[in-house]
Design a protein around this motif. Sequence first.
Motif, short mmCIF file in Angstrom:
data_model
loop_
_atom_site.label_atom_id
_atom_site.label_comp_id
_atom_site.label_asym_id
_atom_site.label_seq_id
_atom_site.Cartn_x
_atom_site.Cartn_y
_atom_site.Cartn_z
N VAL A 1 36.39 32.78 45.52
CA VAL A 1 35.52 33.29 44.45
C VAL A 1 34.74 34.51 44.95
CG1 VAL A 1 33.49 32.75 43.06
CG2 VAL A 1 35.33 31.10 43.25
N CYS A 2 34.22 34.43 46.18
CA CYS A 2 33.48 35.57 46.75
C CYS A 2 34.38 36.78 46.92
CB CYS A 2 32.87 35.18 48.09
SG CYS A 2 31.52 34.01 47.94
N MET B 1 33.84 40.36 45.11
CA MET B 1 33.64 41.59 45.88
C MET B 1 34.84 42.53 45.79
SD MET B 1 31.62 40.45 49.29
CE MET B 1 32.78 39.24 49.84
N ARG B 2 35.91 42.08 45.09
CA ARG B 2 37.13 42.88 44.93
C ARG B 2 37.68 43.33 46.28
NH1 ARG B 2 35.77 46.44 39.60
NH2 ARG B 2 35.12 44.70 38.36
N LEU C 1 43.19 40.62 47.14
CA LEU C 1 44.22 41.10 46.21
C LEU C 1 45.61 41.02 46.84
CD1 LEU C 1 42.36 44.23 44.80
CD2 LEU C 1 42.68 42.02 43.70
N ARG C 2 45.68 41.36 48.12
CA ARG C 2 46.97 41.31 48.82
C ARG C 2 47.46 39.86 48.92
NH1 ARG C 2 45.47 44.24 52.86
NH2 ARG C 2 44.74 42.50 54.09
N ARG C 3 46.58 38.93 49.29
CA ARG C 3 46.98 37.52 49.39
C ARG C 3 47.41 36.97 48.03
NH1 ARG C 3 42.69 37.32 52.87
NH2 ARG C 3 41.30 36.54 51.29
N ARG C 4 46.70 37.36 46.98
CA ARG C 4 47.05 36.90 45.65
C ARG C 4 48.43 37.42 45.24
NH1 ARG C 4 42.68 38.68 42.76
NH2 ARG C 4 41.42 37.26 43.97
#
Length: 94
Positions: free
Chosen positions: A69-70, A74-75, A80-83
């Motif tokens: 969530v953090c 914090m974007r 983003l890469r892991r997602r």
Amino acid sequence: MKAQTGHMRLCLLGLGWFLVVLSPFVGVLPGPGGIFVFAAGLVLLLRNSAWARRRYAQLKRRWPKTGSVCDHAMRRRSALRRRAIAKARIAGAD
């Protein structure tokens, strides 16, 4: 040029700590300002301190849901890469 970068990093690190310490005082004012001040300070610390990054990684391992969530709030590029990697694995498994 390198020395100037080091000075800038120290200034940003100091500003990050200042914002984190300032956040409880801003938090007593009406509105959610303390949360945003704390988040800004945390972002500065994570970008400029290896110690803070290690400590944050430890906390994320202990509480993975809170860490994700953090990261999302914090974007962070790593989130983003892991997602994207997780989505690719799910798409490949289908």
